[in-house]
Design a protein around this motif. Structure first.
Motif, PDB file in Angstrom:
ATOM      1  N   ASP A 260      18.928   4.350 -19.552  1.00 27.62           N
ATOM      2  CA  ASP A 260      18.324   3.020 -19.536  1.00 27.62           C
ATOM      3  C   ASP A 260      17.834   2.646 -20.931  1.00 27.62           C
ATOM      4  O   ASP A 260      18.026   1.511 -21.398  1.00 27.62           O
ATOM      5  CB  ASP A 260      17.135   2.979 -18.574  1.00 27.62           C
ATOM      6  N   LEU A 261      17.183   3.587 -21.607  1.00 27.08           N
ATOM      7  CA  LEU A 261      16.602   3.325 -22.924  1.00 27.08           C
ATOM      8  C   LEU A 261      17.669   3.034 -23.970  1.00 27.08           C
ATOM      9  O   LEU A 261      17.407   2.309 -24.942  1.00 27.08           O
ATOM     10  CB  LEU A 261      15.755   4.516 -23.370  1.00 27.08           C
TER      11      LEU A 261
ATOM     12  N   ALA B 210       3.675  12.350 -18.451  1.00 25.82           N
ATOM     13  CA  ALA B 210       3.450  10.929 -18.231  1.00 25.82           C
ATOM     14  C   ALA B 210       4.529  10.379 -17.317  1.00 25.82           C
ATOM     15  O   ALA B 210       5.616  10.948 -17.196  1.00 25.82           O
ATOM     16  CB  ALA B 210       3.467  10.169 -19.564  1.00 25.82           C
ATOM     17  N   SER B 211       4.214   9.271 -16.676  1.00 25.43           N
ATOM     18  CA  SER B 211       5.210   8.520 -15.913  1.00 25.43           C
ATOM     19  C   SER B 211       5.718   7.396 -16.812  1.00 25.43           C
ATOM     20  O   SER B 211       4.928   6.572 -17.293  1.00 25.43           O
ATOM     21  CB  SER B 211       4.573   7.948 -14.644  1.00 25.43           C
ATOM     22  N   MET B 212       7.020   7.385 -17.052  1.00 26.08           N
ATOM     23  CA  MET B 212       7.603   6.350 -17.904  1.00 26.08           C
ATOM     24  C   MET B 212       8.470   5.413 -17.068  1.00 26.08           C
ATOM     25  O   MET B 212       9.344   5.860 -16.332  1.00 26.08           O
ATOM     26  CB  MET B 212       8.440   6.955 -19.036  1.00 26.08           C
ATOM     27  N   ALA B 213       8.201   4.130 -17.201  1.00 27.17           N
ATOM     28  CA  ALA B 213       8.983   3.114 -16.495  1.00 27.17           C
ATOM     29  C   ALA B 213       9.946   2.445 -17.472  1.00 27.17           C
ATOM     30  O   ALA B 213       9.545   1.986 -18.544  1.00 27.17           O
ATOM     31  CB  ALA B 213       8.068   2.069 -15.866  1.00 27.17           C
TER      32      ALA B 213
ATOM     33  N   GLY C 185      18.271  -3.746 -13.413  1.00 21.44           N
ATOM     34  CA  GLY C 185      17.282  -4.755 -13.767  1.00 21.44           C
ATOM     35  C   GLY C 185      15.910  -4.544 -13.165  1.00 21.44           C
ATOM     36  O   GLY C 185      14.978  -5.284 -13.483  1.00 21.44           O
ATOM     37  N   GLN C 186      15.770  -3.554 -12.296  1.00 25.55           N
ATOM     38  CA  GLN C 186      14.483  -3.302 -11.658  1.00 25.55           C
ATOM     39  C   GLN C 186      13.717  -2.207 -12.411  1.00 25.55           C
ATOM     40  O   GLN C 186      14.312  -1.396 -13.118  1.00 25.55           O
ATOM     41  CB  GLN C 186      14.698  -2.870 -10.205  1.00 25.55           C
TER      42      GLN C 186
ATOM     43  N   HIS D  49      21.229   1.220 -13.651  1.00 25.13           N
ATOM     44  CA  HIS D  49      22.043   1.939 -12.678  1.00 25.13           C
ATOM     45  C   HIS D  49      22.048   1.232 -11.320  1.00 25.13           C
ATOM     46  O   HIS D  49      20.998   0.938 -10.762  1.00 25.13           O
ATOM     47  CB  HIS D  49      21.528   3.364 -12.514  1.00 25.13           C
ATOM     48  N   PRO D  50      23.234   0.976 -10.790  1.00 21.14           N
ATOM     49  CA  PRO D  50      23.332   0.409  -9.431  1.00 21.14           C
ATOM     50  C   PRO D  50      22.723   1.395  -8.429  1.00 21.14           C
ATOM     51  O   PRO D  50      22.813   2.617  -8.640  1.00 21.14           O
ATOM     52  CB  PRO D  50      24.839   0.251  -9.211  1.00 21.14           C
TER      53      PRO D  50
END
Length: 203
Positions: free
Chosen positions: A96-97, A49-52, A62-63, A57-58
């Motif tokens: 991120d998570l 799967a593709s997970m967003a 936030g994106q 990370h700079p």
């Protein structure tokens, strides 16, 4: 996994994979009006799967940040509907998570030969796909054992991944299901409807 246990496990793996259709021409998708069942079907047929996530990370803090992960909702023929993952905190999306566990997970029948054989472009609504909204949570106990079995049967290479990466098992905790499997726009399915459905009914 010990050298003594591995041959038995690989034998079990071979038997489990044998229940998957040998020919993609046999893949029969649920009717498009059975939306929850279609969602369960896709979740069980797809191995990745593709997970967003929301990036930490700079220079993209936030994106949205999309990445590919191997998944399994259960051994072949034993769908739970819950996508399980094998993760390490060394991985950028997992970092991120740790800050924000919310994510979305996309799976498509374009992973199978079905869409190609039907002449459907992956972006076509007829090449059915789902987007799951929710969060990623580490699992333990009995659920961890099920996640391990589910993933290692479908992704046997995982068995030998480096132990110093401190791998752990996680699940995608579904809060909303989005389904695009026909013309007319995306349809939504509640988690309750999703988990009540089954991908295995006869047509």
């Amino acid at each position: 996994m010990s050298a003594l246990l591995r041959p038995a496990f690989l034998l079990l793996l071979g038997l489990s994979l044998a229940v998957l259709p040998a020919s993609c021409s046999r893949l029969r998708v649920p009717p498009h009006d059975q939306v929850a069942r279609m969602a369960r079907f896709i979740a069980h047929r797809c191995d990745w799967a593709s997970m967003a996530t929301v990036s930490t990370h700079p220079p993209v803090v936030g994106q949205p940040f999309s990445n590919v992960f191997s998944v399994s909702d259960g051994p072949p023929g034993a769908s739970s509907g819950v996508p399980y993952l094998y993760l390490t905190r060394m991985e950028v999306s997992v970092q991120d998570l740790q800050v924000n566990p919310q994510a979305s997970l996309s799976m498509s029948l374009a992973q199978t030969d079905y869409c190609r054989q039907q002449g459907f472009d992956p972006q076509s609504p007829l090449c059915a796909h789902i987007i799951l909204s929710g969060s990623v949570l580490q699992v333990n106990g009995t659920e961890e054992e099920f996640a391990k079995k589910s993933l290692f049967v479908r992704h046997p290479e995982m068995i030998d991944w480096p132990t110093d990466h401190n791998w752990f098992f996680a699940k995608f905790n579904i809060t909303q299901v989005w389904v695009l499997d026909y013309f007319g726009g995306v349809k939504t399915v509640s988690p309750e409807e999703y988990f009540q459905a089954t991908p295995f009914k006869d047509h």
